[in-house]
Design an enzyme around this catalytic site. Sequence first.
Site, mmCIF file in Angstrom:
data_model
loop_
_atom_site.group_PDB
_atom_site.id
_atom_site.type_symbol
_atom_site.label_atom_id
_atom_site.label_comp_id
_atom_site.label_asym_id
_atom_site.label_seq_id
_atom_site.Cartn_x
_atom_site.Cartn_y
_atom_site.Cartn_z
ATOM 1 N N GLY B 176 3.736 -5.544 1.112
ATOM 2 C CA GLY B 176 4.433 -6.304 1.892
ATOM 3 C C GLY B 176 5.712 -5.413 1.475
ATOM 4 C CG ASP B 177 8.078 -4.805 -2.007
ATOM 5 O OD1 ASP B 177 8.560 -5.691 -1.688
ATOM 6 O OD2 ASP B 177 7.342 -4.727 -3.411
#
Lengths: 409, 409
Positions: B176-177
């Site tokens: 996600g990052d």
Amino acid sequence: MSESATLPGVLDGVRVLEIGHFVAAPFCTRLLADLGAEVVKIEPLRGDPVRQWGAQVDGKSLWWSVHGRNKQSIALDLKSEEGRRIAIDLAQKCDVVVENFRPGQLTKMGLGPDVLREGNRDLIVAHISGYGQTGPGKDRAAFGVIGEAVGGLRYLTDHPPGTSDLPPVRVGISVGDSLAGLYAALGIVSALWRRERRGSDQRYQTVDVALTESVLSLMEGMLPEFGALGRIKQPTGGAIATAAPSNAYPSKQGEFVLIAANSEPLFAALAELMDRRDLIGHERFAGNAERVANAWELDRIITRWSQSLDTQQLLDALESAGIPSSKVYTAEDIATDEQYRARGMVREVADPRFGDVLHPGIVPHFPGAPGSVRNTGPETGADGVRIVRELLGYDAGKIAQLQQSGVLK
Amino acid sequence: MSESATLPGVLDGVRVLEIGHFVAAPFCTRLLADLGAEVVKIEPLRGDPVRQWGAQVDGKSLWWSVHGRNKQSIALDLKSEEGRRIAIDLAQKCDVVVENFRPGQLTKMGLGPDVLREGNRDLIVAHISGYGQTGPGKDRAAFGVIGEAVGGLRYLTDHPPGTSDLPPVRVGISVGDSLAGLYAALGIVSALWRRERRGSDQRYQTVDVALTESVLSLMEGMLPEFGALGRIKQPTGGAIATAAPSNAYPSKQGEFVLIAANSEPLFAALAELMDRRDLIGHERFAGNAERVANAWELDRIITRWSQSLDTQQLLDALESAGIPSSKVYTAEDIATDEQYRARGMVREVADPRFGDVLHPGIVPHFPGAPGSVRNTGPETGADGVRIVRELLGYDAGKIAQLQQSGVLK
């Protein structure tokens, strides 16, 4: 529609030719099209095979509504000399060509980069492939799942060794293709910036993106840790190797809830919430390193608590204690989430085939000029006649002849 | 070093200020730095907490060697007025600021976009956060794992319902990052292109990227299929929902091998290889739809065969039959893979702390100007004195005073 939504997107003025299929190249051009670029997709006369993927309504793919959005489609027989000529003429009118055939395939078709650059030395060409355009392994067959496995992602997406006989899990989407598409888009726009700033320079106008390498690029400390320590990074199931507690925990109904209480104050808050103040400062859990070392035991304690509560009770309790947490969202949770709706990131879009269709919004978001979904995925060849007339100046007679000979749909 | 490797990277001439921490913003700036941008990272005096993550040698993070590469570090006390002033002055010298504090936090610190743009209306500002800068949920705490769950990825990364009581698996990296970092980089470079083409326009100079939305953006047909059919996309373990056979199959040693024989000719080749010509044209497996419907049975047949062979035997047989296949690569497989080595995608890089360190290469790859790893992740504040001297013109006396008062490391 607000004023800002009618502003052109940030990439307005860029024209892209896609000679691609399936996922990676079309995903790349969706990103560019979402940001306002004009994208012309060349398809075979029978259409991109990806149009058959996923759930269909009356033989039409719902995914295609999103995957093909904001693009134009021209259907050509590229095996014919006239079809090939149209592709070359289109490339002369474009800033960028994106392709994802096997390395060398486009050249075999008479559409290699040198040919596409005839009369257009400014052209940026982006290649997407499984293993890259060069090297001893370039010709190996690669689907997305292979790229993910060779990139190291599949091995790590699994329960810890010894906890399950089941195979490692596939990330639920074709993430290798998506990452390659994202990296290609980044390379393309970087090349556009440089060309604008410093003028044409062929050395900065070819981008070569591999699925395997796009995945590998995200692998955090895996390579340096192996190189220096011989340590082979291992899967950790639902947990994180470097922080605890962080996992998915079952509620009374067996639904999973994410809890990320992996800091001192968050862990203390969780212990309070569980009525287990004794865990705060306990020697086995007194710091992140101790909690990671005893994560298995900690997860059992938290699971016993989480299973005693209804899903909503559990979520409410965690929220009120300020502990990062969430339901594991399904399609339905996403579709009804008010934050996504408030930001236009889940929206109804009119599709001539289906009526209103649920689409994800445009990422990255430019709040001052967010752009819009100008059209959903077009029918195969829907824009072909207009494109050859407007971009290439073909007259009605020539167009009719091309259609009759089966070169143009 | 070849001539092309010494050419400046494609983004040479762009200067980026990072006021970020942990993963998403620093990953974004690593991408930009890899492509040749000059990146100045502002850190607290004690350093970015991510420097403590992952395996360490003598208290130094190996991951940081990659995560911080090609950047410069200045360590500042941003709570002091003088530290804040230095940050503002640096922003005046930059094209881009990237930050990933909670929404509004930078403004509370006196470093909001309006302040950063003092005297530099050309500045592009990219915000990365869990849920975005606006909306009713913007202030919710979000770590990467929460973003992945709310984006829909966690639910799909699991064995099919009913096959396991284990929780859904986390993708083995902070994807996600990484995705948010990639989308932010794409937005930034798009904004740079537009500014170069059309001049300054504030509406195109703010980028707002959310982890949740970056993940959602990849979810293929999930939203339109739910909207039109009420269908909630389900996890499929190691398989693909839309094509079969494609899965990870165990060898005699219990190692998993990816086999993607999901087309008519590939499936026929696999049936031949298994000495199961009877499966070709069999009514339960005679087309992709039939194979998907009976994938469970098909996977059992293939597993029985795969388990009869050593890993290397199995891989050789599949390779010689031209069936897309691969070992599930570990860190060691990647480190020794000749294709990665041939393309410079796995390489030794000299790090002053560790000697030679294994790094992934630069993606996207520009074959004409591939760029290089100019430096590994710097020590906290290593470049601070030089930066304030060269960029801001501070003299030795002023620098000494800032160091003595604890504003600058």
